[in-house]
Design an enzyme around this catalytic site. Structure first.
Site, PDB file in Angstrom:
ATOM      1  CE  LYS A  33      -3.384  -1.069  -0.678  1.00  0.00           C
ATOM      2  NZ  LYS A  33      -3.717  -1.755  -1.978  1.00  0.00           N
ATOM      3  CB  THR A  53       3.159  -1.397  -5.152  1.00  0.00           C
ATOM      4  OG1 THR A  53       3.055  -1.408  -3.738  1.00  0.00           O
ATOM      5  CG2 THR A  53       4.204  -2.364  -5.641  1.00  0.00           C
ATOM      6  CE  LYS A  61       2.685  -6.119  -5.989  1.00  0.00           C
ATOM      7  NZ  LYS A  61       1.256  -5.915  -6.288  1.00  0.00           N
ATOM      8  CG  HIS A  75       4.383  -6.098  -1.294  1.00  0.00           C
ATOM      9  ND1 HIS A  75       4.485  -4.771  -1.643  1.00  0.00           N
ATOM     10  CD2 HIS A  75       3.200  -6.528  -1.804  1.00  0.00           C
ATOM     11  CE1 HIS A  75       3.411  -4.426  -2.343  1.00  0.00           C
ATOM     12  NE2 HIS A  75       2.621  -5.475  -2.456  1.00  0.00           N
ATOM     13  CB  SER A  78      -3.775   2.426   2.083  1.00  0.00           C
ATOM     14  OG  SER A  78      -3.952   1.929   0.784  1.00  0.00           O
ATOM     15  CG  PHE A  86      -5.407  -4.237   0.065  1.00  0.00           C
ATOM     16  CD1 PHE A  86      -5.851  -4.015  -1.234  1.00  0.00           C
ATOM     17  CD2 PHE A  86      -4.510  -5.271   0.287  1.00  0.00           C
ATOM     18  CE1 PHE A  86      -5.416  -4.813  -2.290  1.00  0.00           C
ATOM     19  CE2 PHE A  86      -4.067  -6.076  -0.759  1.00  0.00           C
ATOM     20  CZ  PHE A  86      -4.521  -5.842  -2.048  1.00  0.00           C
ATOM     21  N   GLY A 124      -5.887   7.919  -2.924  1.00  0.00           N
ATOM     22  CA  GLY A 124      -4.641   8.399  -3.517  1.00  0.00           C
ATOM     23  C   GLY A 124      -4.187   9.753  -3.005  1.00  0.00           C
TER      24      GLY A 124
HETATM   25  P1  A3P Z   1      -5.183   4.678  -0.856  1.00  0.00           P
HETATM   26  O1  A3P Z   1      -5.811   3.415  -0.346  1.00  0.00           O
HETATM   27  O2  A3P Z   1      -4.682   5.556   0.247  1.00  0.00           O
HETATM   28  O3  A3P Z   1      -6.040   5.414  -1.816  1.00  0.00           O
HETATM   29  P2  A3P Z   1      -0.302  -0.294  -3.675  1.00  0.00           P
HETATM   30  O4  A3P Z   1      -0.275  -0.136  -5.163  1.00  0.00           O
HETATM   31  O5  A3P Z   1       1.035  -0.378  -3.052  1.00  0.00           O
HETATM   32  O6  A3P Z   1      -1.224  -1.384  -3.271  1.00  0.00           O
HETATM   33  O7  A3P Z   1      -0.867   1.084  -3.086  1.00  0.00           O
HETATM   34  C1  A3P Z   1      -2.208   1.438  -3.251  1.00  0.00           C
HETATM   35  C2  A3P Z   1      -2.360   2.858  -2.795  1.00  0.00           C
HETATM   36  O8  A3P Z   1      -1.730   3.730  -3.750  1.00  0.00           O
HETATM   37  C3  A3P Z   1      -3.820   3.285  -2.710  1.00  0.00           C
HETATM   38  O9  A3P Z   1      -3.868   4.259  -1.659  1.00  0.00           O
HETATM   39  C4  A3P Z   1      -4.010   3.893  -4.088  1.00  0.00           C
HETATM   40  O10 A3P Z   1      -5.125   4.746  -4.187  1.00  0.00           O
HETATM   41  C5  A3P Z   1      -2.697   4.658  -4.225  1.00  0.00           C
HETATM   42  N1  A3P Z   1      -2.390   5.012  -5.608  1.00  0.00           N
HETATM   43  C6  A3P Z   1      -2.430   4.242  -6.707  1.00  0.00           C
HETATM   44  N2  A3P Z   1      -2.145   4.950  -7.803  1.00  0.00           N
HETATM   45  C7  A3P Z   1      -1.913   6.218  -7.409  1.00  0.00           C
HETATM   46  C8  A3P Z   1      -1.590   7.437  -8.104  1.00  0.00           C
HETATM   47  N3  A3P Z   1      -1.453   7.476  -9.428  1.00  0.00           N
HETATM   48  N4  A3P Z   1      -1.432   8.550  -7.355  1.00  0.00           N
HETATM   49  C9  A3P Z   1      -1.572   8.534  -6.015  1.00  0.00           C
HETATM   50  N5  A3P Z   1      -1.893   7.414  -5.318  1.00  0.00           N
HETATM   51  C10 A3P Z   1      -2.065   6.273  -6.004  1.00  0.00           C
END
Ligand code: A3P
Length: 295
Positions: free
Chosen positions: A50, A53, A110, A112, A142, A146, A259
């Protein structure tokens, strides 16, 4: 939280691997993870869950393709940047290690994994690594959503219950603090570009330029502008190649949720925040790492 009542969505337990709680599906395949064969031209994207990625993966893929957004739009992000230690839902054919093993070079990968659990062939092959970190509080929020989204993840209970587990590092991939500190330290001896979600949010041009230098790509300013547009939250939320649409028929919240930086303020109570901050100060003291929880 309820189970979906479908065998493909059973909840997974966490199992300790070298003292780090991991999903059972990963723990069951640990020998394959440890023995993963990296190649020198593999590019690794490492994050705590979160931390952004998918966002940084999309950016890296486009930069890697010299700004060719059309090329990056040809396949979902989980095909372009496969999730190395992923073994869940084999019946859904989501690419994981088996796919990576058969993939042509150059590969974007990718993971984690905390730094100490990275397969040793990645160090031996001196693979370039991009690490993206995000402040602990927004990650907590986040990650909580999830867990309520993906029914296969462990039941973490209420926000209060989840937060306690998160502070104690008793969640998938373990302690956020250990993760960000471990990778921060490692960059002294390995080619790791350490990025922050908050910086990317505030000034994507600056961060993408860092990425271009790291990947030895010299792209024109107009290409950079195009990349920023293509990887904005609004664009990625609508883009079926990045929003996990289709895989999320059982989800409650969209993968692309908010985001933003600072959503934690809508979730932490004053008391939770005080406990969190005191614990945080102890764990992060002397690390040299500074995170911003608002921008
Ligand atoms: P939120 O749940 O706070 O909205 P991951 O890809 O590591 O699983 O992270 C997901 C988080 O990154 C989510 O956060 C998602 O909305 C945010 N995210 C994905 N794309 C993004 C972007 N282009 N700009 C900002 N945040 C983004």
């Amino acid at each position: 939280m309820e189970n979906a009542g479908n065998s493909s969505h059973h909840q997974e337990d966490l199992v300790l691997i070298h003292n780090v709680p991991m999903l059972k599906s990963i723990a069951n395949n640990w020998e394959q993870v440890e023995g993963f064969q990296a190649r020198p031209d593999d590019l690794i994207i490492a994050t705590y869950p979160k931390a952004g990625t998918t966002w940084v993966s999309e950016i890296v893929d486009i930069v890697h393709n010299n700004g060719d957004v059309a090329k990056s739009s040809q396949a979902p992000i989980y095909y372009r940047v496969p999730y190395m230690e992923f073994f869940m839902h084999p019946e859904k054919n989501i690419p994981g290690m088996r796919y990576l093993n058969s993939m042509a070079s150059p590969r974007l990968i990718k993971t984690h994994l905390p730094v100490q659990l990275l397969p040793k062939s990645m160090w031996e092959n001196k693979c370039k690594i991009i690490y993206m970190a995000r402040n602990a509080k927004d990650v907590a929020v986040s990650f909580f959503y999830f867990h309520h989204n993906i029914k296969a993840l462990p039941d973490v209970g209420t926000w209060e219950e989840f937060l306690q587990k998160y502070i104690a590092g008793k969640v998938s991939y373990g302690s956020w603090h250990d993760h960000v500190k471990g990778w921060w330290k490692k960059r002294q001896e390995h080619p790791i570009l350490y990025l922050f979600y908050e910086d990317m949010k505030e000034d994507p041009a600056n961060e993408i330029r860092k990425l271009m230098r790291f990947l030895e790509k010299d792209l024109r300013e107009e290409v950079l502008e195009k990349i920023i547009h293509h990887t904005s939250f609004q664009f990625m939320k609508k883009n079926p190649m990045t929003n996990y649409e289709g895989l999320s028929h059982d989800t409650v919240f969209p993968f692309m949720r908010k985001g933003i930086t600072g959503d934690w303020k809508n979730h932490f109570t004053v008391a939770q925040n005080e406990i969190f901050d005191a614990d945080y100060a102890r764990k992060m003291e002397g690390s040299g790492l500074q995170f911003r929880t608002e921008i």
